[in-house]
Design a protein around this motif. Structure first.
Motif, PDB file in Angstrom:
ATOM      1  N   ILE A 151       0.817  -1.213   0.000  1.00  0.00           N
ATOM      2  CA  ILE A 151       0.000   0.000   0.000  1.00  0.00           C
ATOM      3  C   ILE A 151       0.852   1.264   0.000  1.00  0.00           C
ATOM      4  N   CYS A 310     -10.038   1.404   8.072  1.00  0.00           N
ATOM      5  CA  CYS A 310      -8.643   1.274   7.616  1.00  0.00           C
ATOM      6  C   CYS A 310      -8.062   2.599   7.119  1.00  0.00           C
ATOM      7  N   LEU A 311      -6.833   2.882   7.571  1.00  0.00           N
ATOM      8  CA  LEU A 311      -6.123   4.097   7.155  1.00  0.00           C
ATOM      9  C   LEU A 311      -5.210   3.833   5.963  1.00  0.00           C
ATOM     10  N   GLY A 314      -0.513   0.109   5.728  1.00  0.00           N
ATOM     11  CA  GLY A 314       0.349  -1.007   5.310  1.00  0.00           C
ATOM     12  C   GLY A 314       1.058  -1.724   6.450  1.00  0.00           C
ATOM     13  N   ALA A 315       0.824  -1.318   7.702  1.00  0.00           N
ATOM     14  CA  ALA A 315       1.536  -1.966   8.823  1.00  0.00           C
ATOM     15  C   ALA A 315       1.177  -3.443   8.931  1.00  0.00           C
ATOM     16  N   CYS A 316      -0.083  -3.787   8.672  1.00  0.00           N
ATOM     17  CA  CYS A 316      -0.479  -5.204   8.780  1.00  0.00           C
ATOM     18  C   CYS A 316       0.219  -6.040   7.721  1.00  0.00           C
ATOM     19  N   ILE A 339      -5.053  -7.003   5.153  1.00  0.00           N
ATOM     20  CA  ILE A 339      -6.159  -6.099   4.778  1.00  0.00           C
ATOM     21  C   ILE A 339      -6.727  -6.517   3.427  1.00  0.00           C
ATOM     22  N   CYS A 370      -2.028  -2.810  13.872  1.00  0.00           N
ATOM     23  CA  CYS A 370      -2.944  -1.855  13.224  1.00  0.00           C
ATOM     24  C   CYS A 370      -3.149  -0.613  14.097  1.00  0.00           C
ATOM     25  N   PRO A 371      -2.943   0.566  13.544  1.00  0.00           N
ATOM     26  CA  PRO A 371      -3.093   1.780  14.360  1.00  0.00           C
ATOM     27  C   PRO A 371      -4.518   2.003  14.855  1.00  0.00           C
ATOM     28  N   VAL A 372      -5.505   1.432  14.172  1.00  0.00           N
ATOM     29  CA  VAL A 372      -6.891   1.595  14.639  1.00  0.00           C
ATOM     30  C   VAL A 372      -7.479   0.232  15.074  1.00  0.00           C
ATOM     31  N   ILE A 374      -8.012  -2.789  14.034  1.00  0.00           N
ATOM     32  CA  ILE A 374      -9.060  -3.518  13.303  1.00  0.00           C
ATOM     33  C   ILE A 374      -8.891  -5.019  13.558  1.00  0.00           C
TER      34      ILE A 374
END
Ligand code: SF4
Length: 470
Positions: A151, A310-311, A314-316, A339, A370-372, A374
């Motif tokens: 991403i 989702c922001l 790409g961390a996941c 994702i 994940c920063p949020v 999910i």
């Protein structure tokens, strides 16, 4: 080459046999993991900030239609035009019509996953427009007739040496694999494109409803040049990018950049609230915002709505052990990794992406990164359940699950099955701890890894012996 999510198993096998890809993925994902951990570790209240960010996105989702209308009213009042696209075809048609209305010949583009999702470039090029990607990674992808595989790091699958060879071949760069030299060469090439383009297309990381502002975060400055040098600027953006307030944006920005690239702040954070006014020294004469649904409203109404938080950081992807080994192209879709394993079946239909919900060990690393926050593992499990209930699993798998359920319901069958497995694996392991080659279809397991031989005695047996001995 046309790719399909249903070809994931074969594509993954091929990826595992590609040593260059393995080198690139090892370097790229480890760098991504380490830089995120370092940047998040600097925050004294990282987990609270993630909770706060999640709550902000959840508020946005709860009021999605109203916030989009508020955004439209605010930015329209300053002269931008907002257009609504229900699907990819409509989004592409609207953007092409804008280009034709302004007699555009050359388009420069900033990085935008949603334009990858809708397949914009072939539509514009098919209508005779020249389209130039200006994000360095996307530029390399375009130059090599390739597709992005991550991403935020579209060329994570390429080594520096491959990029050097490409630049020497296509841009006549003198031999060097110094990233600074390669970047300077690409920059000099792209500068001319910015100055001669008629239209710029960018995505947006956020749309702020209360102020009517679109935000892009970049590190190369290409987003700012794309959005301010050409006379026409088009922002193509998914409707889930809306946030209610400037304050919410401030919260989310802190966790987005840290999670995506391990930076406290990206080098450029560009806030755009309309075309240039007569007092502005530069900026586009015309600004359009194309709000793209493309299946998001349908997801919004389902049990998978959480995925719309989702922001696109790409961390996941960086932390996923499957993605780390097979790279993004194996997923056969625009979004790879955890994702993508959720989004692609939701967007394309679970039957058209049936291997992807299984492309996960369910280790939970994606949710932890994940920063949020999910809950991707939970959604992967639900998608597996959808596959089973919809009859989309392989017949052999269905038979196996039915047989397993039968055995688990019968103590006698369970005992017999256990005895057979113990005898069989002890025989095949020839006295060692593992079986290296299982027979028949079970060999699919030992093609990739050993199978531990069953213990000589079952737990029940050991327990009985212990009770009798006491
Ligand atoms: S699911 Fe989370 S970690 Fe993955 S891209 Fe989206 S925001 Fe980032």
């Amino acid at each position: 080459m046309e790719r399909s999510p249903n070809q994931f198993p074969q594509a993954a096998q091929n990826a595992l046999k590609n040593p260059t890809l393995q080198t690139a993925m090892e370097r790229g994902t480890q760098n991504g993991v380490n830089s995120r951990l370092r940047a998040m570790g600097e925050l004294p209240h990282a987990d609270q900030l993630r909770q706060q960010g999640r709550a902000a996105k959840q508020r946005a989702l709860n009021h999605l239609p109203d916030l989009l209308t508020q955004f439209e009213a605010q930015i329209s009042a300053r002269g931008a035009q907002v257009l609504w696209a229900e699907d990819a075809a409509e989004a592409n048609r609207l953007i092409l019509e804008i280009a034709q209305k302004h007699r555009v010949k050359k388009v420069v583009k900033g990085k935008s996953m949603v334009t990858e999702e809708i397949g914009l470039n072939p539509v514009l090029e098919g209508a005779g427009l020249e389209v130039i990607e200006t994000d360095l990674g996307e530029f390399i992808v375009q130059l090599d007739h390739d597709t992005p595989s991550h991403i935020v790091a579209p060329i994570i699958h390429k080594t520096r040496e491959q990029v050097r060879d490409l630049f020497m071949d296509r841009l006549h760069m003198p031999a060097s694999d110094d990233p600074a030299v390669m970047t300077a060469h690409a920059r000099a090439h792209l500068r001319q494109e910015f100055l001669s383009a008629d239209m710029g297309i960018t995505g947006a990381n956020f749309l702020i409803a209360e102020t009517g502002t679109a935000v892009i975060v970049t590190n190369e400055g290409n987003g700012r040049m794309t959005s301010s040098l050409p006379k026409v600027h088009v922002i193509a953006v998914g409707i889930e990018k809306i946030v209610p307030t400037l304050e919410d944006f401030g919260t989310l920005l802190q966790i987005l950049t840290r999670s995506a690239t391990g930076q406290k702040m990206s080098v450029y954070t560009h806030l755009m609230s309309g075309p240039a006014s007569p007092q502005d020294p530069d900026g586009p004469d015309s600004m359009y915002v194309v709000l793209i649904d493309n299946g998001r409203s349908r997801i919004y109404g389902e049990q998978y709505a959480e995925v719309l938080l989702c922001l696109r950081c790409g961390a996941c992807q960086h932390v996923c052990p499957v993605y780390q080994n097979v790279g993004g192209h194996a997923y056969g879709a625009v979004y790879g990794g955890p994702i993508g394993s959720v989004l692609t079946p939701l967007q394309q239909g679970v039957e058209n992406a049936h291997p992807l919900p299984y492309a996960s060990s369910l280790c939970g690393a994606c949710q932890a990164a994940c920063p949020v926050i999910i809950n991707l593992p939970d959604m992967l499990l639900k998608l597996r359940a959808d596959l089973v209930s919809g009859g989309h699993t392989e017949p052999i798998m269905q038979m196996g699950i039915k047989a397993w359920a039968r055995v688990m319901q019968s103590p006698r069958l369970y005992g017999l099955g256990g005895a057979a497995a113990r005898a069989g694996t002890r025989f095949l392991s020839r006295g060692s701890e593992t079986v290296t080659a299982l027979p028949g279809i079970l060999g699919n397991w030992t093609d990739q890894r050993d199978f531990p031989a069953f213990a000589p005695k079952s737990f029940h047996q050991l327990w009985r012996e212990r009770e009798q001995g006491s």
